[in-house]
Design a protein around this motif. Structure first.
Motif, PDB file in Angstrom:
ATOM      1  N   TRP A 141     -64.420  32.591  76.713  1.00 19.13           N
ATOM      2  CA  TRP A 141     -65.255  31.400  76.929  1.00 19.13           C
ATOM      3  C   TRP A 141     -64.481  30.342  77.710  1.00 19.13           C
ATOM      4  O   TRP A 141     -64.991  29.755  78.651  1.00 19.13           O
ATOM      5  CB  TRP A 141     -65.736  30.860  75.576  1.00 19.13           C
ATOM      6  CG  TRP A 141     -66.422  29.529  75.661  1.00 19.13           C
ATOM      7  CD1 TRP A 141     -67.676  29.288  76.152  1.00 19.13           C
ATOM      8  CD2 TRP A 141     -65.905  28.269  75.242  1.00 19.13           C
ATOM      9  NE1 TRP A 141     -67.960  27.949  76.065  1.00 19.13           N
ATOM     10  CE2 TRP A 141     -66.896  27.294  75.507  1.00 19.13           C
ATOM     11  CE3 TRP A 141     -64.702  27.864  74.670  1.00 19.13           C
ATOM     12  CZ2 TRP A 141     -66.715  25.951  75.210  1.00 19.13           C
ATOM     13  CZ3 TRP A 141     -64.525  26.517  74.371  1.00 19.13           C
ATOM     14  CH2 TRP A 141     -65.532  25.576  74.644  1.00 19.13           C
ATOM     15  N   ARG A 142     -63.220  30.107  77.322  1.00 17.66           N
ATOM     16  CA  ARG A 142     -62.389  29.105  78.010  1.00 17.66           C
ATOM     17  C   ARG A 142     -62.218  29.460  79.481  1.00 17.66           C
ATOM     18  O   ARG A 142     -62.219  28.588  80.352  1.00 17.66           O
ATOM     19  CB  ARG A 142     -60.998  28.994  77.376  1.00 17.66           C
ATOM     20  CG  ARG A 142     -60.867  28.242  76.114  1.00 17.66           C
ATOM     21  CD  ARG A 142     -61.208  26.803  76.094  1.00 17.66           C
ATOM     22  NE  ARG A 142     -61.076  26.021  77.292  1.00 17.66           N
ATOM     23  CZ  ARG A 142     -61.475  24.764  77.378  1.00 17.66           C
ATOM     24  NH1 ARG A 142     -61.994  24.164  76.330  1.00 17.66           N
ATOM     25  NH2 ARG A 142     -61.352  24.091  78.482  1.00 17.66           N
ATOM     26  N   LYS A 143     -62.066  30.744  79.744  1.00 18.97           N
ATOM     27  CA  LYS A 143     -61.894  31.187  81.130  1.00 18.97           C
ATOM     28  C   LYS A 143     -63.126  30.811  81.962  1.00 18.97           C
ATOM     29  O   LYS A 143     -62.998  30.343  83.091  1.00 18.97           O
ATOM     30  CB  LYS A 143     -61.651  32.699  81.172  1.00 18.97           C
ATOM     31  CG  LYS A 143     -61.325  33.227  82.529  1.00 18.97           C
ATOM     32  CD  LYS A 143     -60.961  34.694  82.473  1.00 18.97           C
ATOM     33  CE  LYS A 143     -60.589  35.194  83.860  1.00 18.97           C
ATOM     34  NZ  LYS A 143     -60.260  36.595  83.873  1.00 18.97           N
ATOM     35  N   ILE A 144     -64.308  30.980  81.379  1.00 26.35           N
ATOM     36  CA  ILE A 144     -65.549  30.631  82.093  1.00 26.35           C
ATOM     37  C   ILE A 144     -65.634  29.126  82.304  1.00 26.35           C
ATOM     38  O   ILE A 144     -65.846  28.661  83.426  1.00 26.35           O
ATOM     39  CB  ILE A 144     -66.797  31.132  81.324  1.00 26.35           C
ATOM     40  CG1 ILE A 144     -66.841  32.663  81.312  1.00 26.35           C
ATOM     41  CG2 ILE A 144     -68.076  30.564  81.947  1.00 26.35           C
ATOM     42  CD1 ILE A 144     -67.906  33.239  80.396  1.00 26.35           C
ATOM     43  N   VAL A 145     -65.503  28.352  81.225  1.00 27.74           N
ATOM     44  CA  VAL A 145     -65.686  26.897  81.346  1.00 27.74           C
ATOM     45  C   VAL A 145     -64.590  26.256  82.186  1.00 27.74           C
ATOM     46  O   VAL A 145     -64.857  25.306  82.924  1.00 27.74           O
ATOM     47  CB  VAL A 145     -65.836  26.197  79.969  1.00 27.74           C
ATOM     48  CG1 VAL A 145     -67.056  26.707  79.229  1.00 27.74           C
ATOM     49  CG2 VAL A 145     -64.603  26.324  79.121  1.00 27.74           C
ATOM     50  N   ASP A 146     -63.362  26.740  82.083  1.00 33.50           N
ATOM     51  CA  ASP A 146     -62.286  26.189  82.905  1.00 33.50           C
ATOM     52  C   ASP A 146     -62.496  26.530  84.379  1.00 33.50           C
ATOM     53  O   ASP A 146     -62.232  25.708  85.259  1.00 33.50           O
ATOM     54  CB  ASP A 146     -60.922  26.694  82.437  1.00 33.50           C
ATOM     55  CG  ASP A 146     -60.518  26.118  81.082  1.00 33.50           C
ATOM     56  OD1 ASP A 146     -61.131  25.114  80.645  1.00 33.50           O
ATOM     57  OD2 ASP A 146     -59.601  26.688  80.448  1.00 33.50           O
ATOM     58  N   GLY A 147     -62.984  27.730  84.631  1.00 36.58           N
ATOM     59  CA  GLY A 147     -63.227  28.159  86.012  1.00 36.58           C
ATOM     60  C   GLY A 147     -64.333  27.365  86.681  1.00 36.58           C
ATOM     61  O   GLY A 147     -64.313  27.148  87.888  1.00 36.58           O
ATOM     62  N   ARG A 148     -65.292  26.911  85.898  1.00 44.01           N
ATOM     63  CA  ARG A 148     -66.416  26.141  86.454  1.00 44.01           C
ATOM     64  C   ARG A 148     -66.244  24.646  86.276  1.00 44.01           C
ATOM     65  O   ARG A 148     -67.016  23.886  86.816  1.00 44.01           O
ATOM     66  CB  ARG A 148     -67.715  26.542  85.753  1.00 44.01           C
ATOM     67  CG  ARG A 148     -68.146  27.921  86.065  1.00 44.01           C
ATOM     68  CD  ARG A 148     -69.516  28.161  85.495  1.00 44.01           C
ATOM     69  NE  ARG A 148     -69.805  29.566  85.616  1.00 44.01           N
ATOM     70  CZ  ARG A 148     -70.579  30.233  84.814  1.00 44.01           C
ATOM     71  NH1 ARG A 148     -71.181  29.635  83.827  1.00 44.01           N
ATOM     72  NH2 ARG A 148     -70.791  31.513  84.998  1.00 44.01           N
ATOM     73  N   ASN A 149     -65.322  24.295  85.415  1.00 44.67           N
ATOM     74  CA  ASN A 149     -65.144  22.884  85.073  1.00 44.67           C
ATOM     75  C   ASN A 149     -66.428  22.322  84.463  1.00 44.67           C
ATOM     76  O   ASN A 149     -66.830  21.196  84.749  1.00 44.67           O
ATOM     77  CB  ASN A 149     -64.711  22.080  86.299  1.00 44.67           C
ATOM     78  CG  ASN A 149     -63.841  20.908  85.920  1.00 44.67           C
ATOM     79  OD1 ASN A 149     -63.346  20.831  84.798  1.00 44.67           O
ATOM     80  ND2 ASN A 149     -63.659  19.992  86.846  1.00 44.67           N
ATOM     81  N   SER A 150     -67.094  23.161  83.653  1.00 40.15           N
ATOM     82  CA  SER A 150     -68.349  22.781  83.007  1.00 40.15           C
ATOM     83  C   SER A 150     -68.531  23.618  81.740  1.00 40.15           C
ATOM     84  O   SER A 150     -68.135  24.781  81.697  1.00 40.15           O
ATOM     85  CB  SER A 150     -69.521  23.052  83.951  1.00 40.15           C
ATOM     86  OG  SER A 150     -70.745  22.911  83.262  1.00 40.15           O
ATOM     87  N   TYR A 151     -69.146  22.995  80.745  1.00 36.09           N
ATOM     88  CA  TYR A 151     -69.418  23.721  79.501  1.00 36.09           C
ATOM     89  C   TYR A 151     -70.756  24.451  79.540  1.00 36.09           C
ATOM     90  O   TYR A 151     -71.107  25.138  78.593  1.00 36.09           O
ATOM     91  CB  TYR A 151     -69.402  22.766  78.305  1.00 36.09           C
ATOM     92  CG  TYR A 151     -68.021  22.240  77.993  1.00 36.09           C
ATOM     93  CD1 TYR A 151     -67.053  23.080  77.452  1.00 36.09           C
ATOM     94  CD2 TYR A 151     -67.677  20.923  78.250  1.00 36.09           C
ATOM     95  CE1 TYR A 151     -65.780  22.611  77.178  1.00 36.09           C
ATOM     96  CE2 TYR A 151     -66.413  20.441  77.970  1.00 36.09           C
ATOM     97  CZ  TYR A 151     -65.464  21.293  77.435  1.00 36.09           C
ATOM     98  OH  TYR A 151     -64.202  20.836  77.164  1.00 36.09           O
ATOM     99  N   GLU A 152     -71.512  24.290  80.607  1.00 36.94           N
ATOM    100  CA  GLU A 152     -72.824  24.931  80.695  1.00 36.94           C
ATOM    101  C   GLU A 152     -72.685  26.413  81.005  1.00 36.94           C
ATOM    102  O   GLU A 152     -72.125  26.791  82.029  1.00 36.94           O
ATOM    103  CB  GLU A 152     -73.683  24.263  81.758  1.00 36.94           C
ATOM    104  CG  GLU A 152     -74.301  22.977  81.278  1.00 36.94           C
ATOM    105  CD  GLU A 152     -75.381  22.488  82.217  1.00 36.94           C
ATOM    106  OE1 GLU A 152     -76.136  23.322  82.760  1.00 36.94           O
ATOM    107  OE2 GLU A 152     -75.451  21.270  82.390  1.00 36.94           O
ATOM    108  N   LEU A 153     -73.225  27.233  80.116  1.00 40.98           N
ATOM    109  CA  LEU A 153     -73.255  28.673  80.324  1.00 40.98           C
ATOM    110  C   LEU A 153     -74.697  29.087  80.578  1.00 40.98           C
ATOM    111  O   LEU A 153     -75.626  28.414  80.128  1.00 40.98           O
ATOM    112  CB  LEU A 153     -72.719  29.406  79.096  1.00 40.98           C
ATOM    113  CG  LEU A 153     -71.218  29.720  79.058  1.00 40.98           C
ATOM    114  CD1 LEU A 153     -70.392  28.459  79.086  1.00 40.98           C
ATOM    115  CD2 LEU A 153     -70.875  30.530  77.831  1.00 40.98           C
ATOM    116  N   ASN A 154     -74.874  30.184  81.289  1.00 42.05           N
ATOM    117  CA  ASN A 154     -76.212  30.723  81.501  1.00 42.05           C
ATOM    118  C   ASN A 154     -76.369  31.997  80.676  1.00 42.05           C
ATOM    119  O   ASN A 154     -75.420  32.466  80.038  1.00 42.05           O
ATOM    120  CB  ASN A 154     -76.474  30.959  82.996  1.00 42.05           C
ATOM    121  CG  ASN A 154     -75.483  31.922  83.602  1.00 42.05           C
ATOM    122  OD1 ASN A 154     -75.170  32.964  83.035  1.00 42.05           O
ATOM    123  ND2 ASN A 154     -74.977  31.587  84.782  1.00 42.05           N
ATOM    124  N   GLY A 155     -77.559  32.550  80.700  1.00 42.30           N
ATOM    125  CA  GLY A 155     -77.835  33.740  79.913  1.00 42.30           C
ATOM    126  C   GLY A 155     -76.918  34.908  80.233  1.00 42.30           C
ATOM    127  O   GLY A 155     -76.477  35.644  79.341  1.00 42.30           O
TER     128      GLY A 155
END
Length: 185
Positions: A141-155
């Motif tokens: 999860w951290r890898k995703i949010v850090d990579g986007r600089n956003s806490y918003e995830l999609n489906g």
């Protein structure tokens, strides 16, 4: 028996009649309907339209507007992909609050879409994974949010986290929601 030509003419005439009923004379002008044709439209009856559907000839000149066609096709592809993603999440037992937040799904639609699933799915709180698996999920999860600089995830992100860690979609949603609340304070 209806013909393809007759079906096309009937569909266009019904569209033209609707334009006329709604006062959309501009659309009728774009389709080359003049005053005489508009008067003829006013006189058409449903029985006339059923007769038109059986005709093998048509009175139309049809052309494709590529500037409108390709964006429309792209939109349809995105909507189909979104629908497939929603169905995949439902099949994986995604919770209502997740689907409501991501797709705006209503409780009625959620219940209707879940009818084919076993009744035992989705009852109670999700079983949380062992600590080591939770740590693996957190890192992903951290890898995703850090990579986007956003806490918003999609489906697709939730399915990816579920697939990588083996944690149920319900537990992924629960933990990610908790982490997002904690981190965004």
């Amino acid at each position: 028996m209806n013909t393809k030509e007759g079906s096309l003419v009937c569909a266009v005439l019904m569209y033209a009649m609707r334009c006329l009923a709604e006062g959309d004379l501009r659309s009728l002008q774009h389709m080359q309907f003049g005053e005489k044709e508009v008067e003829a439209l006013r006189d058409l009856q449903m029985l006339d339209l059923s007769r038109v559907e059986a005709m093998k000839a048509h009175c139309l000149s049809v052309s494709l507007n590529r500037q409108v066609f390709w964006p429309m096709i792209d939109l349809l592809k995105r909507e189909r992909k979104n629908e497939d993603l929603l169905n995949d999440l439902i099949d994986k037992n995604a919770p209502f609050d997740m689907l409501h937040e991501l797709f705006g799904l209503s409780t009625r639609e959620y219940a209707a879409r879940r009818r084919h699933l076993p009744a035992s799915l989705g009852q109670g709180r999700p079983q949380l994974p062992e600590r080591s698996v939770e740590d693996e999920l957190y890192a992903a999860w951290r890898k995703i949010v850090d990579g986007r600089n956003s806490y918003e995830l999609n489906g697709a992100d939730y399915i990816d986290l579920h697939t990588k860690t083996g944690v149920s979609i319900r537990a992924v949603w629960s933990l990610v929601s908790k982490w997002t609340r904690e981190e965004s304070r």
